[in-house]
Write a protein that holds these residues in place. Structure first.
Motif, PDB file in Angstrom:
ATOM      1  N   ASP A   1      27.426 154.671   3.945  1.00 60.91           N
ATOM      2  CA  ASP A   1      26.556 154.312   5.058  1.00 60.91           C
ATOM      3  C   ASP A   1      25.914 155.548   5.674  1.00 60.91           C
ATOM      4  O   ASP A   1      24.786 155.494   6.178  1.00 60.91           O
ATOM      5  CB  ASP A   1      27.373 153.561   6.112  1.00 60.91           C
ATOM      6  CG  ASP A   1      26.499 152.911   7.163  1.00 60.91           C
ATOM      7  OD1 ASP A   1      25.422 152.403   6.806  1.00 60.91           O
ATOM      8  OD2 ASP A   1      26.885 152.909   8.339  1.00 60.91           O
ATOM      9  N   GLY A   2      26.610 156.669   5.608  1.00 60.93           N
ATOM     10  CA  GLY A   2      26.065 157.917   6.133  1.00 60.93           C
ATOM     11  C   GLY A   2      24.864 158.428   5.377  1.00 60.93           C
ATOM     12  O   GLY A   2      24.148 159.320   5.853  1.00 60.93           O
TER      13      GLY A   2
ATOM     14  N   THR B   1      20.167 156.603   6.381  1.00 62.26           N
ATOM     15  CA  THR B   1      19.671 156.940   7.708  1.00 62.26           C
ATOM     16  C   THR B   1      18.207 157.362   7.630  1.00 62.26           C
ATOM     17  O   THR B   1      17.685 157.644   6.544  1.00 62.26           O
ATOM     18  CB  THR B   1      20.484 158.104   8.312  1.00 62.26           C
ATOM     19  OG1 THR B   1      20.188 159.306   7.569  1.00 62.26           O
ATOM     20  CG2 THR B   1      21.981 157.826   8.249  1.00 62.26           C
TER      21      THR B   1
ATOM     22  N   ASN C   1      17.739 160.548   5.651  1.00 63.00           N
ATOM     23  CA  ASN C   1      17.719 160.382   4.192  1.00 63.00           C
ATOM     24  C   ASN C   1      16.387 159.832   3.710  1.00 63.00           C
ATOM     25  O   ASN C   1      15.939 160.134   2.600  1.00 63.00           O
ATOM     26  CB  ASN C   1      18.847 159.449   3.744  1.00 63.00           C
ATOM     27  CG  ASN C   1      20.216 159.985   4.096  1.00 63.00           C
ATOM     28  OD1 ASN C   1      20.726 159.725   5.174  1.00 63.00           O
ATOM     29  ND2 ASN C   1      20.825 160.743   3.210  1.00 63.00           N
TER      30      ASN C   1
ATOM     31  N   SER D   1      26.935 165.433   3.911  1.00 60.87           N
ATOM     32  CA  SER D   1      26.813 163.978   4.045  1.00 60.87           C
ATOM     33  C   SER D   1      26.162 163.365   2.810  1.00 60.87           C
ATOM     34  O   SER D   1      26.507 162.253   2.405  1.00 60.87           O
ATOM     35  CB  SER D   1      26.002 163.627   5.294  1.00 60.87           C
ATOM     36  OG  SER D   1      24.676 164.129   5.202  1.00 60.87           O
TER      37      SER D   1
ATOM     38  N   HIS E   1      24.254 145.606   7.822  1.00 61.04           N
ATOM     39  CA  HIS E   1      23.529 146.165   8.953  1.00 61.04           C
ATOM     40  C   HIS E   1      22.739 145.101   9.712  1.00 61.04           C
ATOM     41  O   HIS E   1      22.780 145.041  10.939  1.00 61.04           O
ATOM     42  CB  HIS E   1      22.578 147.269   8.474  1.00 61.04           C
ATOM     43  CG  HIS E   1      23.271 148.530   8.096  1.00 61.04           C
ATOM     44  ND1 HIS E   1      23.657 148.815   6.811  1.00 61.04           N
ATOM     45  CD2 HIS E   1      23.673 149.580   8.849  1.00 61.04           C
ATOM     46  CE1 HIS E   1      24.251 149.994   6.774  1.00 61.04           C
ATOM     47  NE2 HIS E   1      24.276 150.485   8.003  1.00 61.04           N
TER      48      HIS E   1
ATOM     49  N   HIS F   1      16.572 155.197  16.776  1.00 62.51           N
ATOM     50  CA  HIS F   1      16.876 156.377  15.970  1.00 62.51           C
ATOM     51  C   HIS F   1      17.740 156.040  14.757  1.00 62.51           C
ATOM     52  O   HIS F   1      18.222 156.949  14.070  1.00 62.51           O
ATOM     53  CB  HIS F   1      17.573 157.439  16.823  1.00 62.51           C
ATOM     54  CG  HIS F   1      16.689 158.001  17.896  1.00 62.51           C
ATOM     55  ND1 HIS F   1      17.171 158.724  18.975  1.00 62.51           N
ATOM     56  CD2 HIS F   1      15.345 157.948  18.068  1.00 62.51           C
ATOM     57  CE1 HIS F   1      16.171 159.083  19.748  1.00 62.51           C
ATOM     58  NE2 HIS F   1      15.046 158.620  19.220  1.00 62.51           N
ATOM     59  N   THR F   2      17.969 154.775  14.508  1.00 58.54           N
ATOM     60  CA  THR F   2      18.746 154.333  13.361  1.00 58.54           C
ATOM     61  C   THR F   2      17.861 153.492  12.452  1.00 58.54           C
ATOM     62  O   THR F   2      16.792 153.023  12.859  1.00 58.54           O
ATOM     63  CB  THR F   2      19.960 153.502  13.815  1.00 58.54           C
ATOM     64  OG1 THR F   2      19.511 152.463  14.699  1.00 58.54           O
ATOM     65  CG2 THR F   2      20.962 154.379  14.568  1.00 58.54           C
ATOM     66  N   MET F   3      18.295 153.280  11.199  1.00 59.14           N
ATOM     67  CA  MET F   3      17.487 152.507  10.259  1.00 59.14           C
ATOM     68  C   MET F   3      17.293 151.078  10.748  1.00 59.14           C
ATOM     69  O   MET F   3      16.236 150.482  10.570  1.00 59.14           O
ATOM     70  CB  MET F   3      18.157 152.491   8.877  1.00 59.14           C
ATOM     71  CG  MET F   3      18.097 153.824   8.144  1.00 59.14           C
ATOM     72  SD  MET F   3      16.425 154.378   7.767  1.00 59.14           S
ATOM     73  CE  MET F   3      15.896 153.137   6.608  1.00 59.14           C
TER      74      MET F   3
END
Length: 554
Positions: free
Chosen positions: A244-245, A248, A251, A261, A328, A534-536
């Motif tokens: 999961d890291g 983002t 990435n 990561s 998600h 700020h997240t996907m």
């Protein structure tokens, strides 16, 4: 070297030290000129970038470009911090079609229902989802699936998945989801007061943390299979966290950074892939029960049109893709739903009374609804639809332009030199989220109001009819006839050939989870938190603690 970032001039100590070293190599005047040029390069670049936008003639065949100060960086800060506000502000200034710079990428935006249709209903010859997303998804999902294969192969893979998403399987899933939710509430420390069976004491839980755990457990129990569910220990959780890291925004924008990561992501992907292949081999060899209703069982029987069986590594990678994508979106939507119910106890009570009316036992307790009954609960349906309208999990959908693309005059008025053309190599961006909160379409557009779905002649009903194509116009992109839905202002699961294949399972999972929780506890919160862009996936910001109290007959 220490710099004063306001004036772009080095501090005195750093300047002196630099000059001493520079004078060993260059004459004093040359060293100073070189240093001055180095220090002022950012300023010169910004000035030239501004002059280019203000003075140089613009190519009138291109959509208008959003003004930006810093070259390459462009509008990354404004878009990244609040994409909806950024897009709607630009829409007011430039119209429905405009281009902005995002870390070197030229992103042409097409907004509104016509913009959604233009991009999400576009032809494969012009627009590619694979070119836009493969650098993000392939390291996480794995090779030869999703966006790491030709589109026609992806459509076949979606068809294979749909075999497992049958109504018969769904009927068995409802009880599984409910069991997992109740088991979680009976053992997790967040629900201590619930476990004490005290209907007078209030407790607290973090909405997103709890929903993330509930959704992964319920997905594992149903879609992923018993072997995956029985392996949901700390080792599996650590692998999932590492994978999961690597999913983002960092990435997406910079896919090849030499960071730990990224290395953790790659190691986790390999271990999870081997884990699923091991399950497949055990089932083929009779070391595990093959009579399952999960997606692995469905995929193991599938064959491509060319006669080739679906390889084991592709089955493994499809399972990882389902886990990552579904986890998600469902956990975030579930969290937003409970937060709004907690902030609107009257709606939560209506949702509870809907079950009281339908599913009461003689002693006052409530029985569990079946899959077919879940689909007939209007309050539940309205609550889920309204949450998806206001909190679409993905705010922006992108494609890369493979061939020059003409913008139709119905979307953007032609310039003096004719229609706009989006060149090959650009990216295009649609935002159904903008359409879903457009005040020109929706009454009280930014308010969470499930009652809007009760008006059979209202804007919500019309948008939903467009999304489901109730007039019977279905399109088969290769995975069975589906509603195109690209012209609707309401597109919670995407539209066109990339519409989410797990849409019906998501409704089942969310519906069962929400009804089970509401049947057990009352919910309260002072205010719904703001979205975190700020997240996907657009998640609620902290704090997101919900107060709860056990119901009498829970």
């Amino acid at each position: 070297m220490a710099f004063n970032t306001t004036t772009f001039v080095p501090s005195s100590d750093a300047w002196s030290g630099f000059l001493v070293e520079a004078q060993k190599i260059f004459p004093t005047s040359t060293a100073r000129l070189a240093l001055l040029a180095l220090v002022n390069i950012p300023v010169i670049a910004i000035v030239l970038n501004v002059l280019r936008q203000l003075i140089l003639p613009r190519d009138r065949s291109l959509p208008p470009e959003v003004f930006h100060w810093i070259p390459f960086f462009g509008s990354a800060a404004s878009y990244g911090n609040d994409p909806i506000n950024f897009l709607t502000s630009c829409q007011k200034k430039y119209g429905d079609v405009f281009t902005f710079i995002l870390l070197g990428r030229k992103m042409t935006v097409a907004l509104g229902s016509k913009g959604n249709n233009f991009i999400l209903g576009g032809k494969l010859a012009n627009l590619s989802a694979e070119d836009a997303y493969t650098h993000l998804t392939t390291p996480v999902f794995g090779k030869d699936v999703a966006y790491d294969c030709p589109n026609e192969k992806l459509m076949e893979q979606k068809k294979f998945i749909k075999v497992g998403l049958s109504a018969d399987n769904f009927r068995t899933y409802v009880g599984m989801v409910e069991d997992e939710v109740l088991d979680f509430m009976n053992r997790d420390p967040s629900f201590r007061t619930y476990q004490m069976n005290d209907i007078n004491e209030w407790g607290q839980f973090d909405a997103l943390t709890v929903l993330a755990e509930m959704t992964i457990l319920t997905a594992a129990r149903t879609l992923q299979g018993k072997e995956v569910r029985s392996s949901m220990d700390k080792t599996y959780a650590a692998l999932f966290s590492d994978l999961d890291g690597g999913f983002t925004p960092l990435n997406f924008m910079f896919p090849n950074l030499p960071l730990e990561s990224y290395r953790k992501r790659d190691r986790a992907q390999k271990k999870l892939s081997d884990f699923y292949v091991g399950i497949i081999n055990a089932r083929r060899e009779g070391r595990s029960n093959n009579d399952e209703t999960d997606i692995i069982a469905a995929l193991m029987t599938q064959t491509y049109r060319n006669g080739n069986a679906l390889p084991d590594h592709e089955i493994a990678h499809i399972m990882i893709a389902l886990l990552m994508a579904g986890q998600h979106t469902s956990s975030t939507t579930g969290a937003w739903t409970l937060l709004h119910l907690a902030a609107n106890p009257d709606v939560a009570e209506s949702l509870y009374q809907e079950q009281v009316t339908r599913f009461s036992n003689p002693d006052g307790s409530l029985r569990s609804p079946t899959y077919d009954e879940l689909r007939t609960l209007p309050v539940l349906d309205a609550v889920i639809r309204e949450t998806l309208r206001l909190h679409s999990p993905i705010h922006s959908i992108m494609r890369k332009v493979r061939a020059d693309l003409v913008v139709p005059p119905t979307l953007a008025a032609p310039s003096k030199d004719g229609q706009y053309i989006i060149p090959e190599g650009y990216f295009v961006l649609a935002s159904p989220t903008v359409s879903q909160v457009d005040p020109k379409i929706w009454y009280n557009a930014t308010q969470w109001d499930p009652s809007r779905w009760n008006d059979i002649d209202g804007e919500a009903a019309k948008a939903f009819k467009q999304y489901t194509d109730e007039n019977g116009e279905k399109v088969d992109y290769g995975f069975g006839a589906v509603s195109k839905g690209t012209e609707s202002p309401y597109q919670p699961f995407g539209a066109g050939r990339h519409r989410c294949v797990g849409e019906q399972f998501a409704y089942l999972q969310l519906g069962t989870l929400i009804t089970t929780v509401v049947r057990q506890i009352e919910l309260r919160i002072d205010a719904v938190p703001a979205p975190n862009f700020h997240t996907m996936i657009t998640m609620p910001k902290q704090p997101r603690m919900i107060n709860y109290r056990r119901r009498k007959f829970a």
